[in-house]
Design a protein around this motif. Sequence first.
Motif, PDB file in Angstrom:
ATOM      1  N   GLY A 175       0.807  -1.217   0.000  1.00 35.31           N
ATOM      2  CA  GLY A 175       0.000   0.000   0.000  1.00 35.31           C
ATOM      3  C   GLY A 175       0.835   1.260   0.000  1.00 35.31           C
ATOM      4  O   GLY A 175       0.305   2.355   0.205  1.00 35.31           O
ATOM      5  N   GLN A 212      -0.069   4.181  -2.685  1.00 33.44           N
ATOM      6  CA  GLN A 212      -1.283   4.927  -2.341  1.00 33.44           C
ATOM      7  C   GLN A 212      -1.021   5.859  -1.162  1.00 33.44           C
ATOM      8  O   GLN A 212      -1.517   6.995  -1.129  1.00 33.44           O
ATOM      9  N   THR A 251       6.606  -0.756  -4.487  1.00 34.94           N
ATOM     10  CA  THR A 251       5.380  -1.507  -4.236  1.00 34.94           C
ATOM     11  C   THR A 251       5.335  -2.734  -5.140  1.00 34.94           C
ATOM     12  O   THR A 251       6.188  -2.925  -6.002  1.00 34.94           O
ATOM     13  N   TYR A 293       0.415  -2.546  -8.278  1.00 31.40           N
ATOM     14  CA  TYR A 293      -0.092  -1.782  -7.131  1.00 31.40           C
ATOM     15  C   TYR A 293       0.335  -0.316  -7.166  1.00 31.40           C
ATOM     16  O   TYR A 293       0.139   0.407  -6.193  1.00 31.40           O
ATOM     17  N   ALA A 296       0.544   3.731  -7.892  1.00 35.30           N
ATOM     18  CA  ALA A 296      -0.400   4.850  -7.919  1.00 35.30           C
ATOM     19  C   ALA A 296       0.350   6.061  -8.460  1.00 35.30           C
ATOM     20  O   ALA A 296       1.563   6.196  -8.267  1.00 35.30           O
ATOM     21  N   ASP A 312      -5.404  -6.488   1.379  1.00 37.79           N
ATOM     22  CA  ASP A 312      -4.690  -5.813   0.290  1.00 37.79           C
ATOM     23  C   ASP A 312      -5.274  -6.151  -1.081  1.00 37.79           C
ATOM     24  O   ASP A 312      -4.891  -5.570  -2.090  1.00 37.79           O
ATOM     25  N   GLY A 371      -5.138  -0.812  -2.091  1.00 39.24           N
ATOM     26  CA  GLY A 371      -4.334   0.349  -1.728  1.00 39.24           C
ATOM     27  C   GLY A 371      -3.969   0.408  -0.263  1.00 39.24           C
ATOM     28  O   GLY A 371      -3.387   1.393   0.192  1.00 39.24           O
ATOM     29  N   THR A 372      -4.305  -0.634   0.493  1.00 41.35           N
ATOM     30  CA  THR A 372      -3.906  -0.687   1.894  1.00 41.35           C
ATOM     31  C   THR A 372      -3.649  -2.144   2.259  1.00 41.35           C
ATOM     32  O   THR A 372      -3.795  -3.038   1.422  1.00 41.35           O
TER      33      THR A 372
END
Length: 423
Positions: free
Chosen positions: A48, A51, A70, A74, A76, A357, A411-412
């Motif tokens: 994450g 993000q 990441t 994944y 961003a 996740d 994103g987590t």
Amino acid sequence: MSIDPDTRQFLTDLFDAAVAAADPAEALKDFLPEKPKGRTVVIGAGKGAAQLAAAFEDLWGTPVEGVVVTRYGYAAACRWLKVIEAAHPVPDAAGESATRAVLAALDGLTEDDLVVALITGGGSALLAAPPEGLTLDDEVALNEALLASGAPISAMNAIRKQVSRVKGGRLAQAALPARMVSLIVSDVPGDDPAEVASGPTVPSASGRAEALAAVRTFGIDLPERITAFLGTAPEDAPAPDDPALARNAVHVIASAARSLDAARALSEARGVPAVILSDAVEGEAREVAKVHAAIAREVVLRDRPFARPVVLLSGGETTVTIRQAGGRGGRNTEFLLSLAMVLDGLDGVAALAADTDGIDGSEDNAGAFADGDTVAAMRAAGVDPAEALTGHDAWGAFEAADLLFVPGPTGTNVNDFRAIWVK
């Protein structure tokens, strides 16, 4: 498909509430440090981390510099920070290169500079930096051995911290003399920040002795080169009371406990009482499932220890000891397959188990759904659930029954989420 759409939606809503409670922007806003006199450098690692980096840029409002790494798929979009993708759960050359870039970002800092470290689960594999005398192939072999061992995350991390140039607080050491603020999304039972991603920015009390003890206690079959290295590994990680790191700050900004609280609140708002069994469940996934199933059966048959209706919630991190290679799946689908086999034929129970996740294991699902009809649905699709469990192919069993849960990357990452609805 053995589970009706309304049931799927309710369980999905609980998962979504848990994930939303760990939303990067919401989690970060109360933990922003004061801006420094000098530079602001942001580093990060985890599933994450990108993000978090994007949310940090928006909240910070002025240009920053740095690197985050990441998992593939994944990333961003960030305005100023460089995002690098690498392999997880087994490291690769991209992760090793990304770790060099992270270390380079920390070079030449002064006391007036600030380093913000954004750390989430998964960072241990993504930060690949074998110590002198070992290679990336050795780190790959180590991770493969640990993942197959079934050892708890604390034992794995005790070993990983000794076989790295960045874990165990060494990344914080590399940032000196700058001040570092670590903002951590916990995916470990107990939320010890020194355990998340093997603690790259948080010094740990464990050392070589603890690593060797973990190998013995859990009978971990390590590669010979790793075993030899552990026998002579230098005690070069900073101690928790290292005065050089006294200015550093560490904050756990999101965790399984907070996410389970959010799921419970939503369930009760929908008129269904909910209980949190634990946010720190560990153990072999298929065995943990049997305990959860026993509680659910007791509720169905005797209205104890909780009265119906109720949602049983739990988090933490189970493990899977690989006894037969070649299967597809992860710890959440293996948990759910074992649960479904115990609940076979029992009416009024439905469950979702998933990784927060968005990915459980090596496939594209976060987990799966199950109820008392799931085993029958698998058999009707030509799958023997017992054989699938033995071969660690829970993904194949749930795919055949059209019961996979595929929300995509969230994103987590606050680890496992389990919800069992006794209607």
